[in-house]
Design a protein around this motif. Structure first.
Motif, PDB file in Angstrom:
ATOM      1  N   ASP A 193     -14.220 -70.160   7.006  1.00 52.75           N
ATOM      2  CA  ASP A 193     -15.144 -69.992   5.890  1.00 52.75           C
ATOM      3  C   ASP A 193     -15.070 -68.562   5.362  1.00 52.75           C
ATOM      4  N   SER A 194     -15.948 -68.228   4.433  1.00 50.49           N
ATOM      5  CA  SER A 194     -15.893 -66.912   3.790  1.00 50.49           C
ATOM      6  C   SER A 194     -16.180 -65.768   4.752  1.00 50.49           C
ATOM      7  N   ASP A 195     -16.845 -66.066   5.868  1.00 56.45           N
ATOM      8  CA  ASP A 195     -17.143 -65.042   6.867  1.00 56.45           C
ATOM      9  C   ASP A 195     -16.073 -64.946   7.944  1.00 56.45           C
ATOM     10  N   GLY A 196     -15.015 -65.726   7.801  1.00 57.67           N
ATOM     11  CA  GLY A 196     -13.954 -65.704   8.802  1.00 57.67           C
ATOM     12  C   GLY A 196     -14.261 -66.522  10.035  1.00 57.67           C
ATOM     13  N   ILE A 197     -15.287 -67.375   9.961  1.00 55.63           N
ATOM     14  CA  ILE A 197     -15.640 -68.238  11.093  1.00 55.63           C
ATOM     15  C   ILE A 197     -14.868 -69.549  10.962  1.00 55.63           C
ATOM     16  N   PRO A 198     -14.196 -69.995  12.013  1.00 57.32           N
ATOM     17  CA  PRO A 198     -13.389 -71.223  11.922  1.00 57.32           C
ATOM     18  C   PRO A 198     -14.200 -72.434  11.490  1.00 57.32           C
ATOM     19  N   LEU A 199     -13.581 -73.251  10.660  1.00 57.47           N
ATOM     20  CA  LEU A 199     -14.173 -74.511  10.212  1.00 57.47           C
ATOM     21  C   LEU A 199     -13.511 -75.694  10.913  1.00 57.47           C
ATOM     22  N   ALA A 200     -12.204 -75.773  10.777  1.00 59.76           N
ATOM     23  CA  ALA A 200     -11.466 -76.898  11.351  1.00 59.76           C
ATOM     24  C   ALA A 200     -10.024 -76.470  11.595  1.00 59.76           C
ATOM     25  N   PHE A 201      -9.392 -77.152  12.536  1.00 62.61           N
ATOM     26  CA  PHE A 201      -7.996 -76.843  12.837  1.00 62.61           C
ATOM     27  C   PHE A 201      -7.233 -78.134  13.098  1.00 62.61           C
ATOM     28  N   SER A 202      -5.937 -78.026  13.030  1.00 61.96           N
ATOM     29  CA  SER A 202      -5.067 -79.149  13.387  1.00 61.96           C
ATOM     30  C   SER A 202      -3.866 -78.597  14.140  1.00 61.96           C
ATOM     31  N   VAL A 203      -3.351 -79.384  15.057  1.00 64.27           N
ATOM     32  CA  VAL A 203      -2.173 -79.006  15.836  1.00 64.27           C
ATOM     33  C   VAL A 203      -1.059 -79.982  15.497  1.00 64.27           C
ATOM     34  N   ASN A 204       0.102 -79.437  15.159  1.00 68.62           N
ATOM     35  CA  ASN A 204       1.214 -80.259  14.696  1.00 68.62           C
ATOM     36  C   ASN A 204       2.498 -79.889  15.440  1.00 68.62           C
ATOM     37  N   PRO A 205       3.478 -80.785  15.420  1.00 69.05           N
ATOM     38  CA  PRO A 205       4.770 -80.443  16.029  1.00 69.05           C
ATOM     39  C   PRO A 205       5.341 -79.167  15.419  1.00 69.05           C
ATOM     40  N   GLY A 206       6.055 -78.420  16.219  1.00 71.40           N
ATOM     41  CA  GLY A 206       6.561 -77.132  15.775  1.00 71.40           C
ATOM     42  C   GLY A 206       7.537 -77.197  14.625  1.00 71.40           C
ATOM     43  N   ASN A 207       8.178 -78.345  14.420  1.00 73.13           N
ATOM     44  CA  ASN A 207       9.157 -78.463  13.339  1.00 73.13           C
ATOM     45  C   ASN A 207       8.552 -79.053  12.069  1.00 73.13           C
ATOM     46  N   THR A 208       7.213 -79.034  11.951  1.00 73.24           N
ATOM     47  CA  THR A 208       6.537 -79.549  10.761  1.00 73.24           C
ATOM     48  C   THR A 208       6.523 -78.491   9.662  1.00 73.24           C
ATOM     49  N   ASN A 209       6.808 -78.902   8.450  1.00 72.57           N
ATOM     50  CA  ASN A 209       6.703 -78.002   7.300  1.00 72.57           C
ATOM     51  C   ASN A 209       5.227 -77.648   7.113  1.00 72.57           C
TER      52      ASN A 209
END
Length: 304
Positions: free
Chosen positions: A232-248
Protein backbone atom coordinates in the motif's frame (compact mmCIF):
# COMPACT_ATOMS: atom_id res chain seq x y z
CA UNK A 1 -2.28 -0.66 57.56
CA UNK A 2 -5.62 -0.20 59.23
CA UNK A 3 -8.28 2.42 59.78
CA UNK A 4 -8.62 4.38 63.00
CA UNK A 5 -11.80 6.28 63.87
CA UNK A 6 -11.53 9.05 66.46
CA UNK A 7 -14.82 10.29 67.86
CA UNK A 8 -15.38 13.79 69.12
CA UNK A 9 -18.46 15.56 70.42
CA UNK A 10 -19.83 16.43 66.99
CA UNK A 11 -18.00 14.28 64.40
CA UNK A 12 -15.80 11.28 63.67
CA UNK A 13 -12.32 11.68 62.18
CA UNK A 14 -10.52 8.95 60.26
CA UNK A 15 -6.84 8.23 59.79
CA UNK A 16 -4.66 5.46 58.39
CA UNK A 17 -2.29 3.89 60.89
CA UNK A 18 0.20 1.04 60.95
CA UNK A 19 2.42 -0.73 63.45
CA UNK A 20 6.13 -0.01 63.40
CA UNK A 21 9.24 -0.73 65.46
CA UNK A 22 11.06 2.35 66.72
CA UNK A 23 14.10 1.86 68.93
CA UNK A 24 13.19 -1.83 69.20
CA UNK A 25 9.79 -0.95 70.57
CA UNK A 26 6.54 -1.60 68.79
CA UNK A 27 4.39 1.46 68.36
CA UNK A 28 1.62 2.81 66.16
CA UNK A 29 2.33 5.55 63.64
CA UNK A 30 -0.06 7.61 61.57
CA UNK A 31 0.36 7.12 57.84
CA UNK A 32 -2.26 9.59 56.64
CA UNK A 33 -5.03 11.73 58.10
CA UNK A 34 -8.19 11.41 56.04
CA UNK A 35 -10.28 14.07 57.81
CA UNK A 36 -13.68 14.01 59.48
CA UNK A 37 -16.88 12.63 57.99
CA UNK A 38 -18.05 15.96 56.60
CA UNK A 39 -14.69 16.70 54.96
CA UNK A 40 -14.45 13.25 53.39
CA UNK A 41 -17.97 13.40 51.96
CA UNK A 42 -17.40 16.86 50.50
CA UNK A 43 -13.91 16.17 49.11
CA UNK A 44 -14.64 12.78 47.53
CA UNK A 45 -18.32 13.20 46.69
CA UNK A 46 -19.57 10.28 48.78
CA UNK A 47 -22.39 9.90 51.27
CA UNK A 48 -20.83 7.23 53.49
CA UNK A 49 -17.46 8.38 54.83
CA UNK A 50 -16.80 5.14 56.74
CA UNK A 51 -17.34 2.91 53.69
CA UNK A 52 -15.08 5.12 51.58
CA UNK A 53 -12.36 5.10 54.25
CA UNK A 54 -12.44 1.31 54.53
CA UNK A 55 -12.15 0.90 50.77
CA UNK A 56 -9.31 3.43 50.67
CA UNK A 57 -7.32 1.51 53.29
CA UNK A 58 -8.00 -1.78 51.50
CA UNK A 59 -6.56 -0.32 48.28
CA UNK A 60 -3.50 0.95 50.14
CA UNK A 61 -2.86 -2.53 51.52
CA UNK A 62 -3.38 -4.10 48.10
CA UNK A 63 -0.89 -1.74 46.45
CA UNK A 64 1.60 -2.23 49.25
CA UNK A 65 1.39 -6.00 48.81
CA UNK A 66 1.92 -5.72 45.05
CA UNK A 67 4.98 -3.50 45.52
CA UNK A 68 6.42 -5.61 48.29
CA UNK A 69 10.05 -6.59 47.62
CA UNK A 70 10.59 -10.21 46.60
CA UNK A 71 13.41 -12.00 48.35
CA UNK A 72 15.23 -14.75 46.46
CA UNK A 73 17.60 -17.00 48.34
CA UNK A 74 20.49 -18.94 46.82
CA UNK A 75 22.18 -21.97 48.30
CA UNK A 76 25.83 -22.22 47.17
CA UNK A 77 25.94 -25.87 48.18
CA UNK A 78 23.37 -26.89 45.54
CA UNK A 79 24.79 -27.71 42.11
CA UNK A 80 23.01 -26.66 38.92
CA UNK A 81 21.63 -29.49 36.83
CA UNK A 82 23.56 -29.95 33.62
CA UNK A 83 21.71 -28.95 30.41
CA UNK A 84 18.83 -27.55 32.47
CA UNK A 85 17.34 -24.51 30.70
CA UNK A 86 17.39 -21.41 32.88
CA UNK A 87 17.42 -18.67 30.25
CA UNK A 88 14.23 -17.84 28.34
CA UNK A 89 13.35 -15.44 25.53
CA UNK A 90 10.44 -13.16 26.42
CA UNK A 91 10.81 -10.51 23.72
CA UNK A 92 8.36 -12.31 21.45
CA UNK A 93 5.52 -11.35 23.81
CA UNK A 94 5.43 -7.89 22.20
CA UNK A 95 4.93 -9.56 18.82
CA UNK A 96 2.32 -11.87 20.32
CA UNK A 97 0.11 -8.88 21.13
CA UNK A 98 0.21 -7.71 17.49
CA UNK A 99 -0.34 -11.29 16.31
CA UNK A 100 -3.57 -11.52 18.29
CA UNK A 101 -4.74 -8.04 17.27
CA UNK A 102 -4.46 -9.10 13.63
CA UNK A 103 -6.57 -12.18 14.36
CA UNK A 104 -4.05 -14.82 13.33
CA UNK A 105 -5.34 -17.11 16.07
CA UNK A 106 -8.89 -16.98 14.69
CA UNK A 107 -7.61 -17.53 11.16
CA UNK A 108 -5.83 -20.68 12.32
CA UNK A 109 -8.94 -21.96 14.11
CA UNK A 110 -10.96 -21.60 10.91
CA UNK A 111 -8.34 -23.50 8.92
CA UNK A 112 -8.19 -26.28 11.53
CA UNK A 113 -11.98 -26.67 11.42
CA UNK A 114 -11.82 -26.96 7.64
CA UNK A 115 -9.04 -29.56 7.46
CA UNK A 116 -9.45 -31.36 10.79
CA UNK A 117 -5.79 -32.05 11.60
CA UNK A 118 -4.64 -32.45 15.20
CA UNK A 119 -1.45 -30.40 15.48
CA UNK A 120 -1.62 -26.83 16.82
CA UNK A 121 -1.46 -24.65 13.69
CA UNK A 122 -1.79 -21.44 15.69
CA UNK A 123 1.23 -22.32 17.81
CA UNK A 124 3.27 -23.30 14.75
CA UNK A 125 2.41 -20.23 12.66
CA UNK A 126 3.02 -17.82 15.54
CA UNK A 127 6.45 -19.31 16.28
CA UNK A 128 7.43 -19.22 12.62
CA UNK A 129 6.46 -15.55 12.44
CA UNK A 130 8.25 -14.62 15.68
CA UNK A 131 11.39 -16.41 14.57
CA UNK A 132 11.26 -14.82 11.11
CA UNK A 133 11.22 -11.36 12.71
CA UNK A 134 13.58 -11.96 15.62
CA UNK A 135 16.10 -14.32 14.04
CA UNK A 136 15.44 -15.23 10.37
CA UNK A 137 16.62 -18.77 9.76
CA UNK A 138 15.53 -22.21 8.61
CA UNK A 139 12.51 -24.09 9.94
CA UNK A 140 14.85 -26.29 11.97
CA UNK A 141 16.51 -23.27 13.58
CA UNK A 142 13.12 -21.62 14.14
CA UNK A 143 11.95 -24.71 15.99
CA UNK A 144 15.07 -24.62 18.16
CA UNK A 145 14.54 -20.92 18.86
CA UNK A 146 10.91 -21.49 19.91
CA UNK A 147 12.10 -23.92 22.58
CA UNK A 148 13.79 -20.97 24.29
CA UNK A 149 10.55 -19.00 24.52
CA UNK A 150 8.77 -18.71 27.86
CA UNK A 151 5.88 -20.72 26.40
CA UNK A 152 7.20 -24.08 25.28
CA UNK A 153 6.18 -25.32 21.81
CA UNK A 154 3.48 -27.99 21.84
CA UNK A 155 4.40 -29.32 18.41
CA UNK A 156 7.20 -31.26 16.79
CA UNK A 157 9.52 -30.37 13.93
CA UNK A 158 7.58 -32.81 11.75
CA UNK A 159 4.38 -30.89 12.51
CA UNK A 160 6.01 -27.73 11.15
CA UNK A 161 6.81 -29.43 7.86
CA UNK A 162 3.29 -30.89 7.68
CA UNK A 163 1.74 -27.46 8.23
CA UNK A 164 3.63 -25.80 5.36
CA UNK A 165 1.44 -27.36 2.67
CA UNK A 166 -1.70 -26.25 4.54
CA UNK A 167 -0.40 -22.71 4.95
CA UNK A 168 0.40 -22.63 1.24
CA UNK A 169 -3.04 -23.98 0.32
CA UNK A 170 -4.79 -21.39 2.48
CA UNK A 171 -2.49 -18.52 1.50
CA UNK A 172 -5.18 -16.50 -0.30
CA UNK A 173 -7.60 -16.87 2.63
CA UNK A 174 -4.93 -15.86 5.14
CA UNK A 175 -3.92 -12.79 3.13
CA UNK A 176 -7.44 -11.48 2.51
CA UNK A 177 -8.60 -12.09 6.09
CA UNK A 178 -5.45 -10.53 7.46
CA UNK A 179 -6.07 -7.42 5.37
CA UNK A 180 -9.63 -7.06 6.67
CA UNK A 181 -8.45 -7.55 10.24
CA UNK A 182 -5.74 -4.93 9.80
CA UNK A 183 -8.40 -2.34 8.96
CA UNK A 184 -9.67 -2.61 12.54
CA UNK A 185 -6.38 -1.47 14.05
CA UNK A 186 -4.87 0.74 11.35
CA UNK A 187 -5.96 2.85 8.40
CA UNK A 188 -4.78 1.32 5.13
CA UNK A 189 -4.13 3.73 2.27
CA UNK A 190 -4.81 1.69 -0.86
CA UNK A 191 -5.63 4.34 -3.45
CA UNK A 192 -2.06 4.11 -4.75
CA UNK A 193 -0.33 0.73 -4.53
CA UNK A 194 3.05 -0.60 -5.63
CA UNK A 195 4.02 -3.85 -7.30
CA UNK A 196 7.38 -5.48 -7.88
CA UNK A 197 8.98 -8.91 -8.15
CA UNK A 198 12.05 -10.51 -6.68
CA UNK A 199 13.76 -13.90 -6.82
CA UNK A 200 15.14 -16.36 -4.30
CA UNK A 201 17.88 -18.76 -5.33
CA UNK A 202 18.39 -22.31 -4.12
CA UNK A 203 21.71 -24.10 -4.01
CA UNK A 204 20.52 -27.08 -6.00
CA UNK A 205 21.93 -28.83 -9.03
CA UNK A 206 18.59 -29.60 -10.63
CA UNK A 207 15.35 -27.67 -11.13
CA UNK A 208 12.33 -28.97 -9.27
CA UNK A 209 8.76 -27.67 -8.89
CA UNK A 210 8.76 -23.92 -8.33
CA UNK A 211 12.55 -23.89 -8.37
CA UNK A 212 13.45 -23.29 -12.01
CA UNK A 213 16.42 -21.91 -13.92
CA UNK A 214 16.02 -18.37 -15.26
CA UNK A 215 17.98 -15.17 -15.67
CA UNK A 216 19.11 -14.05 -12.20
CA UNK A 217 20.32 -10.57 -11.28
CA UNK A 218 23.49 -11.88 -9.64
CA UNK A 219 24.16 -14.27 -12.53
CA UNK A 220 24.11 -17.31 -10.25
CA UNK A 221 23.68 -20.58 -12.17
CA UNK A 222 21.09 -21.80 -9.67
CA UNK A 223 17.33 -22.50 -9.71
CA UNK A 224 15.19 -19.62 -8.46
CA UNK A 225 11.66 -19.00 -7.20
CA UNK A 226 9.85 -15.78 -8.03
CA UNK A 227 7.76 -13.70 -5.63
CA UNK A 228 5.47 -10.81 -6.57
CA UNK A 229 4.33 -8.34 -3.90
CA UNK A 230 1.75 -5.54 -3.72
CA UNK A 231 2.27 -2.84 -1.07
CA UNK A 232 0.00 0.00 0.00
CA UNK A 233 0.99 3.67 0.04
CA UNK A 234 2.71 3.23 3.41
CA UNK A 235 4.84 0.35 2.17
CA UNK A 236 2.86 -2.22 4.15
CA UNK A 237 2.36 -5.51 2.25
CA UNK A 238 -1.08 -6.18 0.82
CA UNK A 239 -0.77 -9.45 -1.05
CA UNK A 240 1.88 -11.66 -2.59
CA UNK A 241 2.17 -14.56 -4.98
CA UNK A 242 4.89 -17.17 -5.46
CA UNK A 243 5.59 -18.41 -8.97
CA UNK A 244 8.06 -20.70 -10.73
CA UNK A 245 11.40 -19.04 -11.28
CA UNK A 246 11.10 -19.17 -15.06
CA UNK A 247 7.83 -17.19 -15.12
CA UNK A 248 7.77 -13.90 -17.02
CA UNK A 249 7.26 -11.37 -14.22
CA UNK A 250 5.08 -9.18 -16.45
CA UNK A 251 2.39 -11.88 -16.45
CA UNK A 252 2.19 -12.12 -12.64
CA UNK A 253 0.73 -8.71 -11.82
CA UNK A 254 -2.79 -8.90 -13.25
CA UNK A 255 -3.75 -12.26 -11.63
CA UNK A 256 -2.68 -10.96 -8.22
CA UNK A 257 -4.38 -7.62 -8.83
CA UNK A 258 -7.62 -9.45 -9.63
CA UNK A 259 -7.40 -11.08 -6.20
CA UNK A 260 -7.17 -7.62 -4.65
CA UNK A 261 -10.36 -6.67 -6.45
CA UNK A 262 -12.24 -9.89 -5.68
CA UNK A 263 -10.97 -10.93 -2.23
CA UNK A 264 -9.93 -7.56 -0.78
CA UNK A 265 -12.78 -5.52 -2.31
CA UNK A 266 -10.32 -2.93 -3.63
CA UNK A 267 -11.82 -1.34 -6.74
CA UNK A 268 -10.18 2.11 -6.95
CA UNK A 269 -6.49 1.54 -7.61
CA UNK A 270 -3.52 3.32 -9.10
CA UNK A 271 -0.76 0.76 -9.63
CA UNK A 272 2.86 1.92 -9.64
CA UNK A 273 5.51 -0.26 -11.28
CA UNK A 274 8.93 -0.01 -12.82
CA UNK A 275 9.49 -0.16 -16.57
CA UNK A 276 10.08 -3.90 -16.51
CA UNK A 277 6.49 -4.55 -15.41
CA UNK A 278 4.76 -1.95 -17.58
CA UNK A 279 3.82 -4.33 -20.36
CA UNK A 280 1.08 -3.22 -22.73
CA UNK A 281 -1.45 -5.76 -21.39
CA UNK A 282 -0.79 -4.56 -17.82
CA UNK A 283 -1.35 -0.94 -18.81
CA UNK A 284 -4.51 -1.83 -20.71
CA UNK A 285 -5.91 -3.71 -17.72
CA UNK A 286 -5.30 -0.74 -15.44
CA UNK A 287 -6.84 1.70 -17.89
CA UNK A 288 -10.33 0.33 -17.28
CA UNK A 289 -12.91 1.05 -14.60
CA UNK A 290 -11.61 2.90 -11.56
CA UNK A 291 -8.04 1.72 -12.10
CA UNK A 292 -5.01 3.61 -13.30
CA UNK A 293 -1.26 3.16 -13.52
CA UNK A 294 2.00 5.03 -13.02
CA UNK A 295 5.17 3.60 -14.50
CA UNK A 296 8.70 4.62 -15.34
CA UNK A 297 9.66 4.96 -18.98
CA UNK A 298 12.87 5.57 -20.86
CA UNK A 299 13.27 9.13 -22.14
CA UNK A 300 14.25 7.72 -25.53
CA UNK A 301 10.83 6.08 -25.89
CA UNK A 302 8.72 8.96 -24.60
CA UNK A 303 6.24 10.53 -26.98
CA UNK A 304 5.83 14.30 -26.62
Amino acid sequence: MRLRATKSAHSVSYSVIKSAYINKKRTTVTVEKLGNEKEICKKHGVSDALAWAREYVANLNKNAEMNKPIEISFDPSIHLTQNDQRLFNGGYLFLQDIYCQLGFDKICKAIVRKHGFKYNLNSILSRLLYARILYPSSKLSSFALSSRFIEKPDFSLEDIYRSLSIINEESDYIQSTLYRNSLKISKRITGVIYYDCTNYFFELKQADGLKQYWAYKENRPLPIVQMGLFMDSDGIPLAFSVNPGNTNEQTTMVPLEKKLVEDFSLTRLVVCTDAGLSALFNRRYNSKGNRGFITTQSRMSCVF
